[in-house]
Design a protein around this motif. Structure first.
Motif, PDB file in Angstrom:
ATOM      1  N   ALA A   1      11.703  34.820  19.396  1.00 61.35           N
ATOM      2  CA  ALA A   1      11.511  36.313  19.616  1.00 61.35           C
ATOM      3  C   ALA A   1      10.599  36.562  20.883  1.00 61.35           C
TER       4      ALA A   1
ATOM      5  N   ALA B   1       9.089  32.807  15.808  1.00 63.61           N
ATOM      6  CA  ALA B   1       8.301  33.614  16.840  1.00 63.61           C
ATOM      7  C   ALA B   1       8.673  33.254  18.253  1.00 63.61           C
TER       8      ALA B   1
ATOM      9  N   LEU C   1      11.389  38.659  12.559  1.00 59.32           N
ATOM     10  CA  LEU C   1      11.400  38.391  13.947  1.00 59.32           C
ATOM     11  C   LEU C   1      12.725  38.190  14.379  1.00 59.32           C
TER      12      LEU C   1
END
Length: 120
Positions: A89, A86, A45
């Motif tokens: 990201a 996440a 990521l």
């Protein structure tokens, strides 16, 4: 590190694609990733985020290999670091996609796109 798929087109930015296979389902109909802690997943990521910051496109694809999946979410209770990575990201511009597959002994076919319920 390696990338799963690299896409090039002279008229568009390069695109880096990472694919994660999804098998976990703790509640009926909801697929989840990861099924265990994944430092490597966190690293991927971060690398995708770096690709976006360099002007490229980056996509994380969650390939759900369960025909009974109706939704998808991250298993933040299993790996909080992955869920945080996440979320970062997504903020950086990494696209997140989830697709359910139909499986048979002969093939794996994308069935349909599944909504991602939460990134963290």
């Amino acid at each position: 590190s390696r990338v799963d798929i690299f896409l090039e087109d002279a008229a568009k930015p390069s695109c880096y694609v990472e694919i994660k296979n999804v098998h976990l389902m703790r509640k009926p109909g909801r697929a989840e990733f990861p099924d265990s802690k994944t430092e490597r997943g966190v690293k991927h990521l971060a690398e995708l985020s770096n690709m976006v910051s360099e002007g490229n496109r980056a996509v994380m694809v969650y390939l759900i290999q369960r025909a009974d999946a109706k939704s998808f979410s991250l298993a933040a209770d299993i790996d909080p670091a992955y869920a945080q990575a996440a979320a970062k990201a997504v903020e950086a511009g990494v696209e997140m996609l989830a697709y359910r597959c139909r499986l048979s002994p002969e093939e794996i076919v994308l069935d349909r796109r599944i909504d991602i319920k939460s990134h963290a």
